[in-house]
Enzyme design. Sequence first.
Site: not given
Length: 459
Positions: A288, A413
């Site tokens: 990430q 997402c």
Amino acid sequence: MNKTVPVQKNDYIDVVFEDLTHEGAGVAKVDGYPLFVPNGLPGEKAKIKVIKANKGYGFGRLIETYEESPDRVEAPCPIYKECGGCQLQHLSYDGQLKAKEKQVRDVLTRIGKLENVKVHPVLGMKDPWRYRNKAQVPVGEHEGGLIGGFYQQRTHQIIDMKECIIQQEKNDEVVQAVKEICSRYGVRAYDEGRNKGDLRHIMARYGLVTGEVMIVLVTRTKDLPNKNKIVEEIISRIQGVKSICQNVNSKKTNVIFGDETKVLWGEEVIYDFIGDTKFAISARSFYQVNPEQTKVLYEKALEYADLSGEENVIDAYCGIGTISLFLARKAKRVFGVEIVPEAIEDAKRNAELNGITNAEFAVGEAEIVIPKWYSEGNTADVLVVDPPRKGCDEALLQTIIDMKPKKVVYVSCNPGTLARDLRILEDGGYQTVEVQPVDMFPMTMHVEAVTKLELKSNH
């Protein structure tokens, strides 16, 4: 009968913006016909010029704003209007968080037909700048020297930049130094039209906690002019460098990485922490880009999983094991699955690195591996999914419905595919309990969300 389009190309019209698109453009309507206009904000009255009028929607350019939104701010980045990296610097941070919450609510209602689900306010950052720990910058040429920056919106025109204010400062330093060093040693930029030249991309990764730096030079050819001198100068000039790699991508493609990666100097990986968990990060592994908010996201996933220590947990799309290792500290066993073999190698290494012995990892497509596990009699009490933007595969959703884990935690997402998949799970016997959006990407329209689902008692 086809309705006629109420505007024509090159028309100047006065509009009121009603909403934002998923790309951050303002939405105005003329007789129900939507026009998408970059830099417009909801509530603003403005004059626009129509630059394209398709059958069902059009595009415009903002000419003049008569009445500004109270949330409008001056974008601090000097190349904001040219660069396509951010979409929302002209909107106050509070306004961004509200827009993202609205985006999640709207798609849950419109696509998922979920009108009474609790959507919490977006968890934002105290400081929404300088958060990205990875830069991937395409390289071009100008007057004999190398330039690097993000593409201008909707083009492949590189906007050269000295700094990007959503990047860690260390990444700016690396990109700038590598451009200068490679220029000096005669490295040519890749020309995608002619499929010639050497250097395609510069990638920099920075370990926020450890301070370790990885540099990846993505080249068209295996040979890089003056490779050893370039490496020597990078080491002497940039502090904290632990790994310099070369990735070879000889294909005519806009995909960044090729299949071959070799270490030119130093280690194969750098290390970083999310909370107390240590991760080894290789050149191509998914990690990430906002570690501060990743901790917020994963802690919320852990809270929604509500583990007592007796559960078997399946983590679909596990990547390098980031969520799996958070879960493993509280679960009986965790089984992770991921399609990328290198990511699974990283996941196993990361489990070892943290002394975690109750997590197992398998390579393969979640929609094939998990149904196979289920057919062999393996089930889960809690199932966690963190799919790519396209959402979960239908076969995986059907297996979840058949397997009947008591809880499903869906990390998303893409609110649109989340809403679609929640509808399928609801129809299959699950109740969507609550949704927590998390702002992982300030200054852009992207928003992540963690959703808690529970099996209805009559299933």
